[in-house]
Design a protein around this motif. Sequence first.
Motif, PDB file in Angstrom:
ATOM      1  N   LEU A 184       0.825  -1.213   0.000  1.00 41.96           N
ATOM      2  CA  LEU A 184       0.000   0.000   0.000  1.00 41.96           C
ATOM      3  C   LEU A 184       0.858   1.262   0.000  1.00 41.96           C
ATOM      4  CD1 LEU A 184      -2.825  -0.984   2.499  1.00 41.96           C
ATOM      5  CD2 LEU A 184      -3.017  -0.713   0.022  1.00 41.96           C
ATOM      6  N   GLU A 185       1.983   1.209   0.695  1.00 43.63           N
ATOM      7  CA  GLU A 185       2.862   2.374   0.732  1.00 43.63           C
ATOM      8  C   GLU A 185       3.455   2.637  -0.656  1.00 43.63           C
ATOM      9  OE1 GLU A 185       5.904   3.950   4.043  1.00 43.63           O
ATOM     10  OE2 GLU A 185       6.502   2.053   3.124  1.00 43.63           O
ATOM     11  N   GLU A 186       3.759   1.572  -1.375  1.00 38.68           N
ATOM     12  CA  GLU A 186       4.318   1.707  -2.719  1.00 38.68           C
ATOM     13  C   GLU A 186       3.274   2.199  -3.713  1.00 38.68           C
ATOM     14  OE1 GLU A 186       5.607  -1.307  -6.209  1.00 38.68           O
ATOM     15  OE2 GLU A 186       6.414  -1.762  -4.230  1.00 38.68           O
ATOM     16  N   ASN A 187       2.041   1.645  -3.623  1.00 37.93           N
ATOM     17  CA  ASN A 187       0.980   2.046  -4.550  1.00 37.93           C
ATOM     18  C   ASN A 187      -0.365   1.747  -3.891  1.00 37.93           C
ATOM     19  OD1 ASN A 187      -0.854   2.493  -6.570  1.00 37.93           O
ATOM     20  ND2 ASN A 187       0.107   1.153  -8.065  1.00 37.93           N
ATOM     21  N   SER A 188      -0.965   2.765  -3.298  1.00 40.22           N
ATOM     22  CA  SER A 188      -2.214   2.574  -2.550  1.00 40.22           C
ATOM     23  C   SER A 188      -3.435   2.392  -3.449  1.00 40.22           C
ATOM     24  CB  SER A 188      -2.441   3.746  -1.604  1.00 40.22           C
ATOM     25  OG  SER A 188      -2.569   4.943  -2.331  1.00 40.22           O
ATOM     26  N   ARG A 189      -3.253   2.503  -4.766  1.00 39.34           N
ATOM     27  CA  ARG A 189      -4.381   2.344  -5.684  1.00 39.34           C
ATOM     28  C   ARG A 189      -4.559   0.912  -6.174  1.00 39.34           C
ATOM     29  NH1 ARG A 189      -5.876   7.463  -8.998  1.00 39.34           N
ATOM     30  NH2 ARG A 189      -7.286   5.866  -9.682  1.00 39.34           N
ATOM     31  N   ARG A 190      -3.710   0.010  -5.713  1.00 41.55           N
ATOM     32  CA  ARG A 190      -3.877  -1.398  -6.105  1.00 41.55           C
ATOM     33  C   ARG A 190      -5.185  -1.912  -5.537  1.00 41.55           C
ATOM     34  NH1 ARG A 190       2.116  -2.555  -5.225  1.00 41.55           N
ATOM     35  NH2 ARG A 190       2.883  -2.740  -7.359  1.00 41.55           N
ATOM     36  N   SER A 191      -5.856  -2.743  -6.298  1.00 45.29           N
ATOM     37  CA  SER A 191      -7.141  -3.297  -5.850  1.00 45.29           C
ATOM     38  C   SER A 191      -6.913  -4.375  -4.797  1.00 45.29           C
ATOM     39  CB  SER A 191      -7.889  -3.899  -7.037  1.00 45.29           C
ATOM     40  OG  SER A 191      -7.208  -5.053  -7.507  1.00 45.29           O
ATOM     41  N   ALA A 192      -7.952  -4.628  -4.009  1.00 43.57           N
ATOM     42  CA  ALA A 192      -7.891  -5.691  -3.008  1.00 43.57           C
ATOM     43  C   ALA A 192      -7.646  -7.039  -3.681  1.00 43.57           C
ATOM     44  CB  ALA A 192      -9.182  -5.713  -2.193  1.00 43.57           C
ATOM     45  N   GLU A 193      -8.178  -7.209  -4.878  1.00 45.45           N
ATOM     46  CA  GLU A 193      -7.993  -8.460  -5.614  1.00 45.45           C
ATOM     47  C   GLU A 193      -6.514  -8.661  -5.968  1.00 45.45           C
ATOM     48  OE1 GLU A 193     -10.326  -6.133  -6.322  1.00 45.45           O
ATOM     49  OE2 GLU A 193     -12.142  -7.250  -5.785  1.00 45.45           O
ATOM     50  N   THR A 194      -5.877  -7.597  -6.453  1.00 45.80           N
ATOM     51  CA  THR A 194      -4.457  -7.677  -6.815  1.00 45.80           C
ATOM     52  C   THR A 194      -3.605  -7.950  -5.586  1.00 45.80           C
ATOM     53  OG1 THR A 194      -4.802  -6.143  -8.650  1.00 45.80           O
ATOM     54  CG2 THR A 194      -2.538  -6.409  -7.878  1.00 45.80           C
ATOM     55  N   ILE A 195      -3.910  -7.253  -4.489  1.00 41.54           N
ATOM     56  CA  ILE A 195      -3.142  -7.438  -3.247  1.00 41.54           C
ATOM     57  C   ILE A 195      -3.335  -8.856  -2.722  1.00 41.54           C
ATOM     58  CG2 ILE A 195      -2.905  -6.687  -0.849  1.00 41.54           C
ATOM     59  CD1 ILE A 195      -3.726  -3.847  -1.852  1.00 41.54           C
ATOM     60  N   ALA A 196      -4.558  -9.363  -2.780  1.00 45.29           N
ATOM     61  CA  ALA A 196      -4.822 -10.729  -2.319  1.00 45.29           C
ATOM     62  C   ALA A 196      -3.996 -11.734  -3.112  1.00 45.29           C
ATOM     63  CB  ALA A 196      -6.311 -11.044  -2.431  1.00 45.29           C
ATOM     64  N   THR A 197      -3.897 -11.544  -4.411  1.00 42.07           N
ATOM     65  CA  THR A 197      -3.086 -12.425  -5.252  1.00 42.07           C
ATOM     66  C   THR A 197      -1.618 -12.314  -4.858  1.00 42.07           C
ATOM     67  OG1 THR A 197      -4.635 -12.166  -7.076  1.00 42.07           O
ATOM     68  CG2 THR A 197      -2.433 -12.967  -7.636  1.00 42.07           C
ATOM     69  N   MET A 198      -1.144 -11.102  -4.640  1.00 39.31           N
ATOM     70  CA  MET A 198       0.262 -10.891  -4.268  1.00 39.31           C
ATOM     71  C   MET A 198       0.596 -11.546  -2.930  1.00 39.31           C
ATOM     72  SD  MET A 198       0.600  -6.880  -5.388  1.00 39.31           S
ATOM     73  CE  MET A 198       2.352  -6.670  -5.103  1.00 39.31           C
ATOM     74  N   LEU A 199      -0.366 -11.551  -2.005  1.00 41.36           N
ATOM     75  CA  LEU A 199      -0.138 -12.101  -0.668  1.00 41.36           C
ATOM     76  C   LEU A 199      -0.583 -13.552  -0.525  1.00 41.36           C
ATOM     77  CD1 LEU A 199      -1.278  -9.066   1.525  1.00 41.36           C
ATOM     78  CD2 LEU A 199       1.055  -9.780   0.987  1.00 41.36           C
ATOM     79  N   ASP A 200      -1.187 -14.091  -1.582  1.00 45.78           N
ATOM     80  CA  ASP A 200      -1.705 -15.457  -1.555  1.00 45.78           C
ATOM     81  C   ASP A 200      -2.697 -15.640  -0.402  1.00 45.78           C
ATOM     82  OD1 ASP A 200      -2.029 -18.054  -2.483  1.00 45.78           O
ATOM     83  OD2 ASP A 200      -0.436 -18.846  -1.185  1.00 45.78           O
ATOM     84  N   THR A 201      -3.695 -14.740  -0.382  1.00 44.69           N
ATOM     85  CA  THR A 201      -4.748 -14.787   0.631  1.00 44.69           C
ATOM     86  C   THR A 201      -6.063 -14.384  -0.043  1.00 44.69           C
ATOM     87  OG1 THR A 201      -5.334 -14.110   2.885  1.00 44.69           O
ATOM     88  CG2 THR A 201      -4.413 -12.407   1.451  1.00 44.69           C
ATOM     89  N   THR A 202      -7.131 -14.273   0.733  1.00 43.35           N
ATOM     90  CA  THR A 202      -8.427 -13.939   0.140  1.00 43.35           C
ATOM     91  C   THR A 202      -8.639 -12.420   0.095  1.00 43.35           C
ATOM     92  OG1 THR A 202      -9.635 -13.951   2.237  1.00 43.35           O
ATOM     93  CG2 THR A 202      -9.399 -16.071   1.098  1.00 43.35           C
ATOM     94  N   VAL A 203      -9.510 -12.010  -0.809  1.00 44.69           N
ATOM     95  CA  VAL A 203      -9.865 -10.594  -0.934  1.00 44.69           C
ATOM     96  C   VAL A 203     -10.524 -10.113   0.355  1.00 44.69           C
ATOM     97  CG1 VAL A 203     -11.305  -8.953  -2.205  1.00 44.69           C
ATOM     98  CG2 VAL A 203     -10.094 -10.759  -3.437  1.00 44.69           C
ATOM     99  N   GLU A 204     -11.366 -10.945   0.938  1.00 43.85           N
ATOM    100  CA  GLU A 204     -12.051 -10.598   2.188  1.00 43.85           C
ATOM    101  C   GLU A 204     -11.036 -10.348   3.306  1.00 43.85           C
ATOM    102  OE1 GLU A 204     -14.610 -13.073   5.357  1.00 43.85           O
ATOM    103  OE2 GLU A 204     -15.574 -12.946   3.373  1.00 43.85           O
ATOM    104  N   ASP A 205     -10.007 -11.200   3.401  1.00 45.92           N
ATOM    105  CA  ASP A 205      -8.976 -11.019   4.428  1.00 45.92           C
ATOM    106  C   ASP A 205      -8.233  -9.699   4.223  1.00 45.92           C
ATOM    107  OD1 ASP A 205      -9.642 -13.380   5.640  1.00 45.92           O
ATOM    108  OD2 ASP A 205      -7.929 -14.512   4.848  1.00 45.92           O
ATOM    109  N   VAL A 206      -7.940  -9.359   2.976  1.00 45.07           N
ATOM    110  CA  VAL A 206      -7.245  -8.105   2.675  1.00 45.07           C
ATOM    111  C   VAL A 206      -8.108  -6.920   3.087  1.00 45.07           C
ATOM    112  CG1 VAL A 206      -6.420  -6.618   0.800  1.00 45.07           C
ATOM    113  CG2 VAL A 206      -5.793  -9.036   0.829  1.00 45.07           C
ATOM    114  N   ARG A 207      -9.376  -6.946   2.705  1.00 43.70           N
ATOM    115  CA  ARG A 207     -10.269  -5.828   3.056  1.00 43.70           C
ATOM    116  C   ARG A 207     -10.434  -5.685   4.566  1.00 43.70           C
ATOM    117  NH1 ARG A 207     -14.137  -7.154  -1.873  1.00 43.70           N
ATOM    118  NH2 ARG A 207     -13.208  -5.741  -3.392  1.00 43.70           N
ATOM    119  N   GLU A 208     -10.612  -6.815   5.266  1.00 35.39           N
ATOM    120  CA  GLU A 208     -10.756  -6.777   6.725  1.00 35.39           C
ATOM    121  C   GLU A 208      -9.502  -6.207   7.385  1.00 35.39           C
ATOM    122  OE1 GLU A 208     -11.821 -10.510   8.543  1.00 35.39           O
ATOM    123  OE2 GLU A 208     -13.532 -10.785   7.202  1.00 35.39           O
ATOM    124  N   THR A 209      -8.345  -6.627   6.912  1.00 32.61           N
ATOM    125  CA  THR A 209      -7.086  -6.178   7.490  1.00 32.61           C
ATOM    126  C   THR A 209      -6.879  -4.683   7.240  1.00 32.61           C
ATOM    127  OG1 THR A 209      -6.132  -8.367   7.179  1.00 32.61           O
ATOM    128  CG2 THR A 209      -4.597  -6.562   7.564  1.00 32.61           C
TER     129      THR A 209
END
Length: 167
Positions: free
Chosen positions: A15-40
């Motif tokens: 997020l610090e590098e690029n806060s406009r990344r979607s939750a879906e993209t971040i979830a893929t990068m972290l190998d976790t669910t979109v819901e977990d990313v949004r909750e966190t």
Amino acid sequence: MKVERDKQRELLHILEENSRRSAETIATMLDTTVEDVRETITKLEKEKVIIKYPAIVNWEKVDADDLVTAMIDVKVTPKREVGFDDIAERIYRFPEVQSVYLMSGAYDLSVVIEGKTMRQVAQFVSEKLSALDSVISTTTHFILKKYKHDGVILEQPEDDKRMVVTP
């Protein structure tokens, strides 16, 4: 917290590098669910770990009134029981002040301010900052050009597109 601590730190770096990344993209990068990313992210925002999502603007490329930015080194006398916190708070409440940092070394606080002119910055220093009873001395540095800001290079040099010719 659904996202483990190491992944949470990685999420913060993403997020610090690029806060406009979607939750879906971040979830893929972290190998976790979109819901977990949004909750966190929601949890970190509530805890004030994530404070703001700023855009970095290269103001030199915008047709607007240029602001003068100055970094001011400030020596102060700390107050008993509150140390530097009281004077730092008094300084950061001025609307001209963009940042205040407690420093080690030759001076105590580093203050970043913006003004419309050098004269306005000078007036701030002489009439507001230096007038505070804990301030011993100030040294003002004017920023002439920004090359890199918050980890972002503002102007990349263009590649030389000429063909190399050897004798």
